[in-house]
Motif scaffolding. Structure first.
Motif, short mmCIF file in Angstrom:
data_model
loop_
_atom_site.label_atom_id
_atom_site.label_comp_id
_atom_site.label_asym_id
_atom_site.label_seq_id
_atom_site.Cartn_x
_atom_site.Cartn_y
_atom_site.Cartn_z
N ILE A 5 0.99 -1.12 0.01
CA ILE A 5 -0.22 0.18 -0.03
C ILE A 5 0.99 1.07 -0.08
N GLY A 6 0.82 1.97 -1.42
CA GLY A 6 1.85 3.21 -1.37
C GLY A 6 1.38 4.24 -0.42
N GLU A 7 0.08 4.69 -0.49
CA GLU A 7 -0.47 5.54 0.19
C GLU A 7 -2.00 5.65 0.08
N THR A 8 -2.84 6.31 0.91
CA THR A 8 -4.29 6.37 0.97
C THR A 8 -4.68 7.55 1.33
N THR A 9 -5.95 8.00 0.82
CA THR A 9 -6.53 9.40 0.94
C THR A 9 -7.64 9.32 1.92
N VAL A 10 -7.82 7.97 2.67
CA VAL A 10 -8.92 7.95 3.46
C VAL A 10 -8.23 7.70 4.96
N PRO A 11 -9.09 8.12 5.83
CA PRO A 11 -8.55 8.03 7.23
C PRO A 11 -8.65 6.39 7.58
N ILE A 12 -7.51 5.91 7.78
CA ILE A 12 -7.18 4.57 8.06
C ILE A 12 -6.05 4.44 8.59
N HIS A 13 -6.00 3.57 9.83
CA HIS A 13 -4.77 2.86 10.58
C HIS A 13 -3.92 1.87 9.93
N LEU A 14 -3.10 2.20 9.18
CA LEU A 14 -2.17 1.06 8.45
C LEU A 14 -1.40 0.43 9.42
N ASP A 15 -1.16 0.95 10.44
CA ASP A 15 -0.40 0.20 11.36
C ASP A 15 -1.03 -0.67 12.34
N ASP A 16 -2.24 -0.62 12.34
CA ASP A 16 -3.00 -1.67 13.01
C ASP A 16 -3.06 -2.96 12.48
N PRO A 17 -2.66 -4.11 12.76
CA PRO A 17 -2.62 -5.19 12.48
C PRO A 17 -4.12 -5.86 11.93
N LYS A 18 -5.34 -5.54 12.64
CA LYS A 18 -6.55 -5.87 12.64
C LYS A 18 -6.97 -5.35 11.16
N VAL A 19 -6.34 -3.89 10.89
CA VAL A 19 -6.83 -3.21 9.77
C VAL A 19 -6.22 -3.92 8.59
N LEU A 20 -5.06 -4.25 8.45
CA LEU A 20 -4.37 -4.90 7.29
C LEU A 20 -4.97 -6.33 7.19
N SER A 21 -5.29 -7.10 8.46
CA SER A 21 -5.82 -8.27 8.21
C SER A 21 -7.21 -8.24 7.52
N ASP A 22 -8.02 -7.05 7.59
CA ASP A 22 -9.27 -7.02 7.08
C ASP A 22 -9.12 -6.75 5.50
N ILE A 23 -7.97 -5.79 5.39
CA ILE A 23 -7.67 -5.45 3.82
C ILE A 23 -7.32 -6.61 3.31
N GLU A 24 -6.65 -7.46 3.53
CA GLU A 24 -6.11 -8.68 2.99
C GLU A 24 -7.32 -9.72 2.92
N ARG A 25 -8.30 -9.76 3.90
CA ARG A 25 -9.58 -10.81 3.60
C ARG A 25 -10.14 -10.34 2.56
N LYS A 26 -10.46 -8.74 2.76
CA LYS A 26 -11.34 -8.23 1.52
C LYS A 26 -10.72 -8.48 0.06
N LEU A 27 -9.31 -8.54 -0.07
CA LEU A 27 -8.70 -8.42 -1.22
C LEU A 27 -8.99 -9.75 -1.77
N ALA A 28 -8.72 -10.75 -0.92
CA ALA A 28 -8.51 -12.11 -1.15
C ALA A 28 -10.26 -12.41 -1.68
N LYS A 29 -11.04 -12.02 -1.10
CA LYS A 29 -12.51 -12.32 -1.43
C LYS A 29 -12.95 -11.76 -2.79
N GLU A 30 -12.44 -10.47 -3.01
CA GLU A 30 -12.55 -9.97 -4.36
C GLU A 30 -12.08 -10.53 -5.39
N LEU A 31 -10.72 -10.89 -5.32
CA LEU A 31 -10.05 -11.69 -6.30
C LEU A 31 -10.57 -12.99 -6.47
#
Length: 108
Positions: A5-31
């Motif tokens: 993730i290079g950058e984001t323009t939305v308020p999100i905590h990229l240092d939170d492992p739970k947030v990253l895990s949620d992003i990974e889960r959603k990406l896997a589901k979409e793919l």
């Protein structure tokens, strides 16, 4: 699948492992959904564009000789495909400005 993730323009905590895990889960589901759709279209059109027949040919050449002539019309459309997607965010680049993030969350 893995990426950064290079950058984001939305308020999100990229240092939170739970947030990253949620992003990974959603990406896997979409793919997985996109891959399943692609396979469904290929089967409906009886066109093995993803070359599953090549896998049968390489791993089971005797079976391939029996099904080759009817692969696209008979066997490929009935082939069961199990899709497993593992998505990993390896690195996060530029992070949100904490002042902007705090402002969006109602903090000062």
């Amino acid at each position: 699948m893995e990426g950064d993730i290079g950058e984001t323009t939305v308020p999100i905590h990229l240092d939170d492992p739970k947030v990253l895990s949620d992003i990974e889960r959603k990406l896997a589901k979409e793919l997985k959904n996109e891959l399943q759709h692609t396979i469904d279209v290929a089967k409906r059109n009886k066109t093995d564009v993803l070359q599953f027949g090549d896998i049968v040919y390489r791993n089971h050449p005797k079976v391939w000789k029996k099904v080759e002539g009817e692969w696209s019309n008979r066997y490929f459309p009935d082939t069961d495909v199990d899709i497993t997607v593992n998505a990993y965010v390896r690195r996060t680049g530029l992070r949100n400005n904490p002042n902007i993030l705090n402002h969006h969350e109602g903090r000062s």
